[in-house]
Design an enzyme around this catalytic site. Structure first.
Site, PDB file in Angstrom:
ATOM      1  N   LYS A 124      64.620  25.586  30.960  1.00  0.00           N
ATOM      2  CA  LYS A 124      64.253  24.623  32.021  1.00  0.00           C
ATOM      3  C   LYS A 124      63.466  25.364  33.092  1.00  0.00           C
ATOM      4  CE  LYS A 124      64.925  20.261  33.024  1.00  0.00           C
ATOM      5  NZ  LYS A 124      65.178  19.135  32.117  1.00  0.00           N
ATOM      6  N   ASP A 164      60.000  16.418  33.760  1.00  0.00           N
ATOM      7  CA  ASP A 164      61.344  16.054  34.226  1.00  0.00           C
ATOM      8  C   ASP A 164      61.103  15.350  35.565  1.00  0.00           C
ATOM      9  OD1 ASP A 164      64.377  16.638  33.544  1.00  0.00           O
ATOM     10  OD2 ASP A 164      64.209  16.987  35.692  1.00  0.00           O
ATOM     11  N   GLY A 235      67.723   4.843  39.552  1.00  0.00           N
ATOM     12  CA  GLY A 235      66.426   5.503  39.462  1.00  0.00           C
ATOM     13  C   GLY A 235      65.339   4.461  39.280  1.00  0.00           C
ATOM     14  N   PHE A 236      64.107   4.883  39.412  1.00  0.00           N
ATOM     15  CA  PHE A 236      62.989   3.970  39.100  1.00  0.00           C
ATOM     16  C   PHE A 236      61.845   4.788  38.510  1.00  0.00           C
ATOM     17  CE2 PHE A 236      60.054   4.718  42.811  1.00  0.00           C
ATOM     18  CZ  PHE A 236      60.869   5.558  43.544  1.00  0.00           C
ATOM     19  N   GLY A 237      62.225   5.885  37.831  1.00  0.00           N
ATOM     20  CA  GLY A 237      61.219   6.786  37.282  1.00  0.00           C
ATOM     21  C   GLY A 237      61.015   6.567  35.801  1.00  0.00           C
ATOM     22  N   ASN A 238      60.595   7.639  35.159  1.00  0.00           N
ATOM     23  CA  ASN A 238      60.229   7.574  33.752  1.00  0.00           C
ATOM     24  C   ASN A 238      61.378   7.068  32.869  1.00  0.00           C
ATOM     25  OD1 ASN A 238      60.414   9.581  31.125  1.00  0.00           O
ATOM     26  ND2 ASN A 238      58.436   8.612  31.409  1.00  0.00           N
ATOM     27  N   VAL A 239      62.561   7.614  33.054  1.00  0.00           N
ATOM     28  CA  VAL A 239      63.683   7.270  32.182  1.00  0.00           C
ATOM     29  C   VAL A 239      64.148   5.832  32.456  1.00  0.00           C
ATOM     30  CG1 VAL A 239      66.014   7.916  31.457  1.00  0.00           C
ATOM     31  CG2 VAL A 239      64.373   9.691  32.080  1.00  0.00           C
ATOM     32  N   ALA A 240      64.261   5.481  33.749  1.00  0.00           N
ATOM     33  CA  ALA A 240      64.684   4.131  34.139  1.00  0.00           C
ATOM     34  C   ALA A 240      63.716   3.080  33.563  1.00  0.00           C
ATOM     35  CB  ALA A 240      64.730   4.027  35.659  1.00  0.00           C
ATOM     36  N   TRP A 241      62.435   3.387  33.617  1.00  0.00           N
ATOM     37  CA  TRP A 241      61.402   2.472  33.113  1.00  0.00           C
ATOM     38  C   TRP A 241      61.558   2.228  31.597  1.00  0.00           C
ATOM     39  CZ3 TRP A 241      57.266   4.542  29.980  1.00  0.00           C
ATOM     40  CH2 TRP A 241      56.305   3.606  29.616  1.00  0.00           C
TER      41      TRP A 241
HETATM   42  P1  NDP Z   1      61.246  10.734  37.577  1.00  0.00           P
HETATM   43  O1  NDP Z   1      60.711  11.678  38.572  1.00  0.00           O
HETATM   44  O2  NDP Z   1      60.291   9.916  36.780  1.00  0.00           O
HETATM   45  O3  NDP Z   1      62.291   9.764  38.247  1.00  0.00           O
HETATM   46  C1  NDP Z   1      63.459  10.232  38.851  1.00  0.00           C
HETATM   47  C2  NDP Z   1      64.033   9.062  39.559  1.00  0.00           C
HETATM   48  O4  NDP Z   1      65.268   9.291  40.187  1.00  0.00           O
HETATM   49  C3  NDP Z   1      63.112   8.702  40.660  1.00  0.00           C
HETATM   50  O5  NDP Z   1      63.161   7.347  40.840  1.00  0.00           O
HETATM   51  C4  NDP Z   1      63.731   9.518  41.770  1.00  0.00           C
HETATM   52  O6  NDP Z   1      63.295   9.291  43.035  1.00  0.00           O
HETATM   53  C5  NDP Z   1      65.127   9.132  41.592  1.00  0.00           C
HETATM   54  N1  NDP Z   1      65.985   9.995  42.346  1.00  0.00           N
HETATM   55  C6  NDP Z   1      65.938  11.323  42.502  1.00  0.00           C
HETATM   56  N2  NDP Z   1      66.926  11.735  43.282  1.00  0.00           N
HETATM   57  C7  NDP Z   1      67.610  10.608  43.611  1.00  0.00           C
HETATM   58  C8  NDP Z   1      68.746  10.368  44.384  1.00  0.00           C
HETATM   59  N3  NDP Z   1      69.379  11.372  45.005  1.00  0.00           N
HETATM   60  N4  NDP Z   1      69.197   9.103  44.493  1.00  0.00           N
HETATM   61  C9  NDP Z   1      68.585   8.084  43.853  1.00  0.00           C
HETATM   62  N5  NDP Z   1      67.481   8.267  43.114  1.00  0.00           N
HETATM   63  C10 NDP Z   1      67.018   9.500  42.999  1.00  0.00           C
HETATM   64  O7  NDP Z   1      62.188  11.570  36.622  1.00  0.00           O
HETATM   65  P2  NDP Z   1      62.759  11.176  35.214  1.00  0.00           P
HETATM   66  O8  NDP Z   1      62.900   9.718  35.070  1.00  0.00           O
HETATM   67  O9  NDP Z   1      61.961  11.932  34.233  1.00  0.00           O
HETATM   68  O10 NDP Z   1      64.201  11.857  35.279  1.00  0.00           O
HETATM   69  C11 NDP Z   1      65.389  11.142  35.640  1.00  0.00           C
HETATM   70  C12 NDP Z   1      66.602  11.851  35.064  1.00  0.00           C
HETATM   71  O11 NDP Z   1      66.485  11.892  33.638  1.00  0.00           O
HETATM   72  C13 NDP Z   1      66.775  13.307  35.492  1.00  0.00           C
HETATM   73  O12 NDP Z   1      68.149  13.594  35.529  1.00  0.00           O
HETATM   74  C14 NDP Z   1      66.134  14.078  34.342  1.00  0.00           C
HETATM   75  O13 NDP Z   1      66.610  15.390  34.256  1.00  0.00           O
HETATM   76  C15 NDP Z   1      66.580  13.229  33.172  1.00  0.00           C
HETATM   77  N6  NDP Z   1      65.821  13.355  31.937  1.00  0.00           N
HETATM   78  C16 NDP Z   1      64.471  13.206  31.898  1.00  0.00           C
HETATM   79  C17 NDP Z   1      63.796  13.298  30.701  1.00  0.00           C
HETATM   80  C18 NDP Z   1      62.340  13.089  30.582  1.00  0.00           C
HETATM   81  O14 NDP Z   1      61.835  13.165  29.470  1.00  0.00           O
HETATM   82  N7  NDP Z   1      61.618  12.816  31.642  1.00  0.00           N
HETATM   83  C19 NDP Z   1      64.500  13.591  29.458  1.00  0.00           C
HETATM   84  C20 NDP Z   1      65.927  13.648  29.590  1.00  0.00           C
HETATM   85  C21 NDP Z   1      66.536  13.539  30.800  1.00  0.00           C
HETATM   86  P3  NDP Z   1      62.540  10.561  43.763  1.00  0.00           P
HETATM   87  O15 NDP Z   1      62.309  11.637  42.745  1.00  0.00           O
HETATM   88  O16 NDP Z   1      61.315   9.915  44.187  1.00  0.00           O
HETATM   89  O17 NDP Z   1      63.473  11.024  44.805  1.00  0.00           O
HETATM   90  O1  2IT Z   2      66.030  16.901  30.290  1.00  0.00           O
HETATM   91  C1  2IT Z   2      65.253  16.793  29.330  1.00  0.00           C
HETATM   92  O2  2IT Z   2      65.652  16.746  28.158  1.00  0.00           O
HETATM   93  C2  2IT Z   2      63.819  16.702  29.617  1.00  0.00           C
HETATM   94  N1  2IT Z   2      63.442  16.684  30.779  1.00  0.00           N
HETATM   95  C3  2IT Z   2      62.819  16.666  28.495  1.00  0.00           C
HETATM   96  C4  2IT Z   2      62.586  18.049  27.945  1.00  0.00           C
HETATM   97  C5  2IT Z   2      61.487  18.162  26.930  1.00  0.00           C
HETATM   98  O3  2IT Z   2      61.181  19.314  26.600  1.00  0.00           O
HETATM   99  O4  2IT Z   2      60.932  17.157  26.458  1.00  0.00           O
END
Ligand code: NDP
Ligand code: 2IT
Length: 445
Positions: A124, A164, A235-241
């Site tokens: 990581k 991430d 959340g409202f990021g990549n995973v939530a979407w």
């Molecule tokens: P994003 O940056 O796309 O989204 C993260 C989301 O969580 C954002 O909406 C972010 O808001 C929000 N967030 C962060 N901190 C807080 C908080 N304290 N309270 C409420 N919301 C919060 O990231 P991802 O969607 O990629 O990642 C989300 C989770 O999934 C993480 O735990 C990540 O490690 C995990 N993950 C991601 C993978 C991937 O492929 N992307 C794979 C596997 C797991 P903001 O950042 O604007 O504060």
């Molecule tokens: O937490 C995770 O598994 C990720 N952020 C994705 C890692 C990856 O190499 O695709």
């Protein structure tokens, strides 16, 4: 295995690294019996070797903002374990990033990647750089400066970073451009690439899709489906979407999303154009979900609160670590929630997990539930190595199949005497055994 001694030693060596110590303790508690039944693990020092990363690179990145001001950020790459394949894991850009958080994520990644059935080691990286409110040119300059240091440590067969929190397609693009210039090669050194230059179809959706495929398998063990279920997403990021898209497709209704400012409750369901709006919110780079309630009048914004107080059947925490605590777990259970599947990494605190386990609700830990993201990264690496691209359907089918295999592995190692499934134990044991046996095969190196 003397768990208390191992944890005491680790705490002495790494005082205050709360998240890292939390993640290690959870895994060790789950695998204690297996280690005790296999004395050769102990004589080969497998546990002591597994809980420390192979190496950690720490570096500073200096960059200049649009107003000419100089900034310095702390940056890291943690290469944890490469017994079953090249180090693999995302890069996180968030002001909260520190070594403890990246070590917890790298440690979790070892077992998650092992569960995917693909040859991927664990790592990581990231920085305390805050992308919030930064211009595109500032983000580009930061990503380029970050890669100027990182490129020597990574490679398509050595260490393959991805996205991430705070790192999506845009940032991967800027980092890939700089790597390509420095290394003078076009290879699968990063995953989550753009579709025009080696990216895989479905990778953006994969973590969320995989999360919902896993929840579907969990529900099936109780004869349930997602059809007609209400779902809380944080959340409202990549995973939530991705998760919201798939819940809608399978007939469920996502009624919440959240950000650091609070949460949105939309009883009508977050569907269609509202899901597209999540992407707009994210792209606005402002770190708030409140504008959703201005855009869609049926929704209400609750400031400084979490979505776990809403009555739902299923909860998918998809934001960040330790975002769901003891009181939240109690509220979910009181309100009749039957399934919690972690889209994020370690979003539930140990106290919350304890409640879910005691109440025998379905609880899926992140390292199993969200493994579809890195699994699809593995599929992207395979396509890059073959210099071919699979169709959307081919990738989705492979992802679905992998999530079913992970669920089966959890059932195999996690079934309790009362025939319910301890997914935490199942995921940790299944992930551990493959890595530990590979370490044994390869000697002490
Ligand atoms: P994003 O940056 O796309 O989204 C993260 C989301 O969580 C954002 O909406 C972010 O808001 C929000 N967030 C962060 N901190 C807080 C908080 N304290 N309270 C409420 N919301 C919060 O990231 P991802 O969607 O990629 O990642 C989300 C989770 O999934 C993480 O735990 C990540 O490690 C995990 N993950 C991601 C993978 C991937 O492929 N992307 C794979 C596997 C797991 P903001 O950042 O604007 O504060
Ligand atoms: O937490 C995770 O598994 C990720 N952020 C994705 C890692 C990856 O190499 O695709």
């Amino acid at each position: 295995m003397d768990l208390d001694r191992i944890m005491n030693d680790l705490e002495k060596k790494h005082p205050g690294e709360i998240e890292y110590l939390q993640a290690v303790r959870e895994v060790l508690e789950s695998i204690e019996d297996v280690v005790n039944e296999n004395p050769h693990f102990e004589s080969a020092g497998i546990i002591e070797r597994l809980i420390e990363p192979d190496r950690v690179l720490t570096f500073k990145v200096q960059w200049v903002d649009d107003n000419g001001k100089v900034h310095v950020n702390l940056c890291y790459r943690v290469q944890f374990n490469n017994s079953i394949g090249p180090y693999k894991g995302g890069i996180r850009f968030h002001p909260s990033v520190n070594l403890s958080i990246l070590k917890f994520l790298g440690f979790e990644q070892i077992f998650k990647n092992s569960l995917t059935t693909l040859p991927l080691g664990g790592g990581k990286g990231g920085s305390d750089f805050n992308p919030k409110g930064k211009s595109d040119s500032e983000i580009m300059r930061f990503c380029q400066a970050f890669m100027l240091e990182l490129w020597r440590l990574i490679g398509p067969n050595t260490d393959v970073p991805a996205g991430d929190i705070g790192v999506g397609g845009k940032e991967i693009g800027y980092m890939y451009g700089m790597y390509k210039k420095l290394a003078r090669e076009n290879t699968g050194v990063l995953t989550g690439k753009g579709l025009n230059w080696g990216g895989s179809l479905i990778r953006p959706e994969a973590t969320g899709f995989g999360t919902v495929y896993f929840a579907k398998e969990m529900l099936a063990t109780k004869g349930e489906t997602l059809n007609g279920k209400t779902v809380a997403v944080s959340g409202f990021g990549n995973v939530a979407w991705g998760a919201t898209l798939k819940v809608e497709e399978l007939g469920g209704k996502v009624v919440t999303l959240s950000g650091p400012d609070g949460y949105i409750h939309d009883p009508a369901g977050i569907t269609g154009e509202k899901i597209d709006y999540m992407l707009e919110l994210r792209a606005s780079n402002q770190d708030v979900v409140a504008p959703y309630a201005d855009e869609f009048s049926e929704a209400t914004f609750y400031p400084d609160a979490k979505p776990w107080e809403v009555k739902v059947d299923v909860a998918l925490p998809c934001a960040t670590q330790n975002e769901l605590g003891e009181d939240d777990a109690k509220k979910l259970i009181e309100n009749g929630c039957i399934c919690i599947a972690e889209g994020a990494n370690m979003p539930s605190t140990p106290e919350a997990i304890d409640i879910f386990q005691k109440k025998r609700v379905l609880f899926g830990p992140g390292k199993a539930v969200n493994a579809g993201g890195v699994a699809t990264s593995g599929l992207e690496m395979t396509q890059n190595a073959m210099k071919l691209a699979w169709t959307r359907e081919e990738v989705d089918e492979k992802l679905h199949h992998i999530m079913i295999s992970i669920h089966n592995a959890c059932v195999q190692y996690g079934e309790r005497d009362d025939e319910t499934i301890d997914y935490v134990k199942g995921a940790n044991i299944a992930g551990f055994l493959k890595v530990a046996n590979s370490m044994l095969d390869q000697g002490i190196v």
